[in-house]
Design a protein around this motif. Structure first.
Motif, mmCIF file in Angstrom:
data_model
loop_
_atom_site.group_PDB
_atom_site.id
_atom_site.type_symbol
_atom_site.label_atom_id
_atom_site.label_comp_id
_atom_site.label_asym_id
_atom_site.label_seq_id
_atom_site.Cartn_x
_atom_site.Cartn_y
_atom_site.Cartn_z
ATOM 1 N N ASN A 138 0.843 -1.189 0.000
ATOM 2 C CA ASN A 138 0.000 0.000 0.000
ATOM 3 C C ASN A 138 0.885 1.248 0.000
ATOM 4 O OD1 ASN A 138 -2.495 -1.482 0.245
ATOM 5 N ND2 ASN A 138 -1.923 -1.878 2.379
ATOM 6 N N ILE A 139 0.572 2.183 -0.894
ATOM 7 C CA ILE A 139 1.351 3.416 -0.973
ATOM 8 C C ILE A 139 0.709 4.458 -0.064
ATOM 9 C CG2 ILE A 139 2.371 5.157 -2.441
ATOM 10 C CD1 ILE A 139 3.318 2.246 -2.954
ATOM 11 N N SER A 140 1.343 4.690 1.070
ATOM 12 C CA SER A 140 0.865 5.667 2.040
ATOM 13 C C SER A 140 1.597 6.986 1.794
ATOM 14 C CB SER A 140 1.098 5.137 3.463
ATOM 15 O OG SER A 140 0.647 6.049 4.436
ATOM 16 N N SER A 141 1.982 7.683 2.835
ATOM 17 C CA SER A 141 2.670 8.971 2.683
ATOM 18 C C SER A 141 3.327 9.346 4.001
ATOM 19 C CB SER A 141 1.660 10.067 2.293
ATOM 20 O OG SER A 141 2.238 11.354 2.401
ATOM 21 N N VAL A 142 4.383 10.137 3.913
ATOM 22 C CA VAL A 142 5.002 10.662 5.122
ATOM 23 C C VAL A 142 4.005 11.507 5.908
ATOM 24 C CG1 VAL A 142 5.910 12.770 4.067
ATOM 25 C CG2 VAL A 142 7.125 11.734 6.000
ATOM 26 N N ASN A 143 2.983 12.029 5.209
ATOM 27 C CA ASN A 143 1.948 12.810 5.899
ATOM 28 C C ASN A 143 1.094 11.959 6.822
ATOM 29 O OD1 ASN A 143 2.262 15.578 4.689
ATOM 30 N ND2 ASN A 143 2.002 14.388 2.820
ATOM 31 N N ARG A 202 13.645 24.785 1.227
ATOM 32 C CA ARG A 202 13.399 24.647 2.662
ATOM 33 C C ARG A 202 13.219 23.181 3.052
ATOM 34 N NH1 ARG A 202 10.282 28.595 2.923
ATOM 35 N NH2 ARG A 202 8.266 27.569 2.675
ATOM 36 N N ILE A 203 12.505 22.424 2.215
ATOM 37 C CA ILE A 203 12.324 20.995 2.480
ATOM 38 C C ILE A 203 13.667 20.274 2.438
ATOM 39 C CG2 ILE A 203 11.358 18.853 1.545
ATOM 40 C CD1 ILE A 203 8.969 20.590 0.566
ATOM 41 N N ILE A 204 14.477 20.597 1.438
ATOM 42 C CA ILE A 204 15.784 19.948 1.308
ATOM 43 C C ILE A 204 16.684 20.265 2.506
ATOM 44 C CG2 ILE A 204 17.911 19.953 -0.069
ATOM 45 C CD1 ILE A 204 16.078 20.252 -2.553
ATOM 46 N N ARG A 205 16.624 21.506 2.998
ATOM 47 C CA ARG A 205 17.429 21.868 4.179
ATOM 48 C C ARG A 205 17.003 21.065 5.403
ATOM 49 N NH1 ARG A 205 16.792 27.203 2.264
ATOM 50 N NH2 ARG A 205 15.149 27.585 3.812
ATOM 51 N N ARG A 206 15.713 20.743 5.504
ATOM 52 C CA ARG A 206 15.203 19.989 6.650
ATOM 53 C C ARG A 206 15.443 18.490 6.514
ATOM 54 N NH1 ARG A 206 9.153 21.037 8.050
ATOM 55 N NH2 ARG A 206 9.744 19.407 9.528
ATOM 56 N N THR A 207 15.916 18.060 5.360
ATOM 57 C CA THR A 207 16.105 16.638 5.094
ATOM 58 C C THR A 207 17.563 16.255 5.332
ATOM 59 O OG1 THR A 207 14.359 16.714 3.409
ATOM 60 C CG2 THR A 207 15.866 14.835 3.346
ATOM 61 N N PRO A 208 17.842 15.307 6.223
ATOM 62 C CA PRO A 208 19.221 14.942 6.520
ATOM 63 C C PRO A 208 20.046 14.562 5.292
ATOM 64 C CG PRO A 208 17.781 14.030 8.195
ATOM 65 C CD PRO A 208 16.892 14.636 7.156
ATOM 66 N N GLY A 233 3.481 -6.418 7.613
ATOM 67 C CA GLY A 233 2.870 -5.518 8.590
ATOM 68 C C GLY A 233 3.674 -4.266 8.868
ATOM 69 N N GLN A 234 4.628 -3.945 7.999
ATOM 70 C CA GLN A 234 5.528 -2.826 8.247
ATOM 71 C C GLN A 234 5.277 -1.675 7.273
ATOM 72 O OE1 GLN A 234 7.502 -3.138 11.000
ATOM 73 N NE2 GLN A 234 6.339 -5.068 11.119
ATOM 74 N N THR A 235 5.685 -0.483 7.709
ATOM 75 C CA THR A 235 5.644 0.695 6.852
ATOM 76 C C THR A 235 7.060 1.244 6.728
ATOM 77 O OG1 THR A 235 3.396 1.276 7.547
ATOM 78 C CG2 THR A 235 4.719 3.021 6.548
ATOM 79 N N LEU A 236 7.583 1.266 5.515
ATOM 80 C CA LEU A 236 8.921 1.806 5.273
ATOM 81 C C LEU A 236 8.780 3.254 4.830
ATOM 82 C CD1 LEU A 236 10.728 -1.136 3.421
ATOM 83 C CD2 LEU A 236 10.497 -0.711 5.867
ATOM 84 N N VAL A 237 9.337 4.148 5.629
ATOM 85 C CA VAL A 237 9.300 5.570 5.307
ATOM 86 C C VAL A 237 10.497 5.897 4.422
ATOM 87 C CG1 VAL A 237 9.259 7.920 6.217
ATOM 88 C CG2 VAL A 237 8.132 6.066 7.481
ATOM 89 N N PHE A 242 13.550 12.974 6.431
ATOM 90 C CA PHE A 242 12.739 14.163 6.728
ATOM 91 C C PHE A 242 11.927 14.014 8.007
ATOM 92 C CE2 PHE A 242 8.910 16.790 6.295
ATOM 93 C CZ PHE A 242 9.449 18.030 5.949
ATOM 94 N N SER A 243 11.453 12.786 8.276
ATOM 95 C CA SER A 243 10.583 12.557 9.432
ATOM 96 C C SER A 243 11.353 12.198 10.702
ATOM 97 C CB SER A 243 9.577 11.444 9.119
ATOM 98 O OG SER A 243 10.247 10.244 8.756
ATOM 99 N N CYS A 244 12.686 12.258 10.670
ATOM 100 C CA CYS A 244 13.488 11.922 11.862
ATOM 101 C C CYS A 244 13.101 12.798 13.050
ATOM 102 C CB CYS A 244 14.979 12.105 11.580
ATOM 103 S SG CYS A 244 15.674 10.869 10.462
#
Length: 244
Positions: A138-143, A202-208, A233-237, A242-244
């Motif tokens: 299933n394609i979810s989202s970082v959101n 701005r997004i790129i700056r916030r992304t490790p 049963g897992q979700t790979l982000v 970005f979500s760290c």
């Protein structure tokens, strides 16, 4: 084409990430079935290359039409005898303050992003259960794991897919079927075309990792999940941290 070639069903496969997924599975030797509302030049070219539909099958389906979604899965099973891999990719973005979002837009997003995935999965499982094997992604989202202003409805649909993934994995794991999700971060697609250069920076700056993730990153992650039977049963982000 060997009758034993795996059959992959990928929803929303006419462009962008969906198209890349279809191309990758074809390159891997799979038979691929996909649908979208309209074909586009790429789909028309593929159909011309394979007029008998031995390896590539497409239908015009509106993902909000749940009966049509169900019928498509049944047509794939009748045509090829089974479905080995399902990727629930079709979806729509919806942005705006909740109090200002029309109810018809909310309903459409819930139907396309969530209900159609559930209906398509339910129909596809009929063949997987009898074969006692299969992979559902299933394609979810970082959101789904981070909050953003103006994305409450979209985030709700994508978070629901993660809950669906976890519970279904428990249901069908004993039958040899894996169920996982990936949560893409910001990547080059129609959904980020509206971002200004300043917003992208701005997004790129916030992304490790200091870059947007690519479609190739996402396709590789889907391929990995298809290739393994030890993860469910897992979700790979996939977001460069970005979500760290």
């Amino acid at each position: 084409m060997s009758p034993e070639a795996p059959v992959a069903l990928i929803s929303g496969g006419s462009r962008g990430f969906g198209q890349a997924l279809v191309e990758a599975r074809l390159a891997a030797g799979d038979i691929v079935a996909t649908y979208s509302r309209s074909p586009g030049a790429w789909v028309e070219r593929r159909r011309a290359e394979d007029p008998s539909g031995d390896r590539f099958y497409w239908e015009a389906v509106d993902g909000r039409d749940l009966a049509a979604v169900r019928k498509f899965a049944m047509n794939v099973i009748r045509r090829y005898g089974r479905i080995d891999t399902l990727v629930n990719n079709a979806g729509t973005g919806i942005e705006g303050l909740l109090t200002m979002t029309p109810e018809k837009d909310i309903s459409a997003a819930l139907t396309l992003n969530l209900e159609s995935a559930i209906v398509l999965t339910r129909a596809s499982l009929k063949g997987m259960l009898s074969a006692r094997r299969g992979s559902i992604i299933n394609i979810s989202s970082v959101n789904a794991v981070l909050g953003h202003n103006g994305l409450s409805v979209y985030s709700a649909t994508k978070a629901a897919l993660i809950g669906f993934t976890k519970s279904l994995a428990r249901e069908v794991g004993p039958q040899g079927i894996s169920v996982n999700a990936i949560a893409p971060g910001f990547f080059d697609s129609d959904m980020v075309e509206h971002l200004s250069d300043a917003q992208r920076a701005r997004i790129i700056r916030r992304t490790p990792m200091r870059r947007l993730c690519s479609i190739e990153d996402l396709v590789a992650t889907v391929g990995f999940l298809i290739s393994t039977r030890s993860i469910t049963g897992q979700t790979l982000v996939v977001d460069g941290g970005f979500s760290c």
